[in-house]
Every structure is written in C-alpha cells, then in structure tokens.
Design a protein around this motif. Sequence first.
Motif, PDB file in Angstrom:
ATOM      1  N   GLY A 146       1.017  -1.122  -0.190  1.00  0.00           N
ATOM      2  CA  GLY A 146       0.349  -0.235   0.070  1.00  0.00           C
ATOM      3  C   GLY A 146       0.864   0.877   0.414  1.00  0.00           C
ATOM      4  O   GLY A 146       1.939   1.184  -0.010  1.00  0.00           O
ATOM      5  N   GLN A 202      -0.990   7.147   3.830  1.00  0.00           N
ATOM      6  CA  GLN A 202      -2.004   8.216   3.646  1.00  0.00           C
ATOM      7  C   GLN A 202      -1.980   9.657   3.164  1.00  0.00           C
ATOM      8  O   GLN A 202      -3.217  10.405   2.781  1.00  0.00           O
ATOM      9  CB  GLN A 202      -3.254   7.913   5.576  1.00  0.00           C
ATOM     10  CG  GLN A 202      -3.083   7.030   4.887  1.00  0.00           C
ATOM     11  CD  GLN A 202      -3.742   7.023   6.801  1.00  0.00           C
ATOM     12  OE1 GLN A 202      -3.047   6.206   7.562  1.00  0.00           O
ATOM     13  NE2 GLN A 202      -4.885   6.696   6.715  1.00  0.00           N
ATOM     14  N   LYS A 245      -7.916   5.423   4.703  1.00  0.00           N
ATOM     15  CA  LYS A 245      -6.277   4.759   4.761  1.00  0.00           C
ATOM     16  C   LYS A 245      -6.876   3.048   4.332  1.00  0.00           C
ATOM     17  O   LYS A 245      -7.837   2.764   3.681  1.00  0.00           O
ATOM     18  CB  LYS A 245      -6.734   4.287   6.524  1.00  0.00           C
ATOM     19  CG  LYS A 245      -5.494   3.478   7.328  1.00  0.00           C
ATOM     20  CD  LYS A 245      -6.039   3.182   8.801  1.00  0.00           C
ATOM     21  CE  LYS A 245      -5.096   2.225   9.731  1.00  0.00           C
ATOM     22  NZ  LYS A 245      -5.560   1.820   9.849  1.00  0.00           N
ATOM     23  N   ASN A 246      -6.127   2.613   4.242  1.00  0.00           N
ATOM     24  CA  ASN A 246      -6.245   1.263   3.266  1.00  0.00           C
ATOM     25  C   ASN A 246      -6.620   1.463   1.728  1.00  0.00           C
ATOM     26  O   ASN A 246      -7.184   0.329   1.637  1.00  0.00           O
ATOM     27  CB  ASN A 246      -6.243   0.077   4.032  1.00  0.00           C
ATOM     28  CG  ASN A 246      -5.823   0.184   4.820  1.00  0.00           C
ATOM     29  OD1 ASN A 246      -3.875   0.126   5.227  1.00  0.00           O
ATOM     30  ND2 ASN A 246      -6.489  -0.324   6.094  1.00  0.00           N
ATOM     31  N   THR A 247      -6.120   2.587   1.311  1.00  0.00           N
ATOM     32  CA  THR A 247      -7.461   2.437  -0.147  1.00  0.00           C
ATOM     33  C   THR A 247      -5.642   2.708  -1.372  1.00  0.00           C
ATOM     34  O   THR A 247      -6.364   2.991  -2.206  1.00  0.00           O
ATOM     35  CB  THR A 247      -8.605   3.308  -0.198  1.00  0.00           C
ATOM     36  OG1 THR A 247      -7.573   5.473  -0.409  1.00  0.00           O
ATOM     37  CG2 THR A 247      -9.361   3.481   0.621  1.00  0.00           C
TER      38      THR A 247
END
Length: 182
Positions: free
Chosen positions: A19, A22, A70-72
């Motif tokens: 990933g 942010q 977050k986490n995208t």
Amino acid sequence: MCNVFDTLMGDQCNSNMGGIAQEIYYAGLEDFASFGAMKTPVTLPIDEFTITGPHVFKTGKAWKRIQLLKNTGTNNFEPGGANSGAKNQTAVFRIPSKNKDAVALANKFANGVYPMVFLVRDNNMPAGEFTQLGTKEYHATMTVSKNNGTSEGDGSVLEFTINVVAPAVLIYTGAVTTTPAA
C-alpha cells in the motif's frame, strides 16, 4: 545491525509493507520554475533514477497535499508497451465523496488532460522518499470516478487514478515544500 545487500530479494532487514502512505503531494506542471537534479555521483544502480535536488516552484506555488482514506491507495507499474522499456505507472487512491475539497479536486484536475507531477510514498519506503509520477517531459494526469457504495456497506467514495507512461520509475528525495514560494 542488518547490512545485507541482495540484488534479488532487496532489503531483507526492514518491512515490505504494501500500500501507500495516507497522503500524496501534487502540483501542476505549470507551477514549477525548475526541476531537481538527479543524484551524482552514480554509485548504486538506483542512483541514476533518483532525484535528490529539490524542485523549485514559481512564486505563490508549492506542493499541495491530498489526504486519502486508510488502506485505499496503490502505486503500481507495468510494461508501457511491447519492447519499449517504458513503464506505465498508476497510482489509485480514494477519498469520501462527501469531502467538498475532493469534489473540487475532481472538478478542476481529474479530467485526464491537466499535466501534473505527483509524489507518492509506498508504505515500505523510508520517510522523505517518494515515487515521482510525472516529469517535465512525461507528465502525469488524473481521472476520477465515483463509487456510490451501499447504505449497509462501504460508504460513497471518489476514486482517483493517476497515470503516466515514462521511460523509468523515479525516486524523489528532495524537499517537499508546502509553503508557497516567495
């Protein structure tokens, strides 16, 4: 102290977390007065693809920050064409569609034609080091789509896609100035 240099496996002493961080930084190509210099001398193979000098902005311009969910986020590349050696680099990130600044970003810049430069930091990169998507010669563009989500599931998001086809993946280690140049 871990000192292993392995050209096949890379750095085995630190995390290889997937990933992206942010936040992403961006600027329009027209915002730059000059671009930072490449690393010299070239002692390691990555040095010829590393920008160490800071980019200089025109008066009133600077890097702009995008905060993403977050986490995208992802930051990937693949071959840019048969036997060309080019890299098709793509970064994707999401922001809630209720965020008015994200809507403005989508309206102003996410039409796929505005020339831009982005700094994206993979989670496995050290602080202060970024993948640079876009240059003066090979600028990046951004498009956006909306995923409405469901009332019982994921919320509505704007999905932004950054794309550039360039000869190489570049690493930027220069300063990231968010205060407009005087």
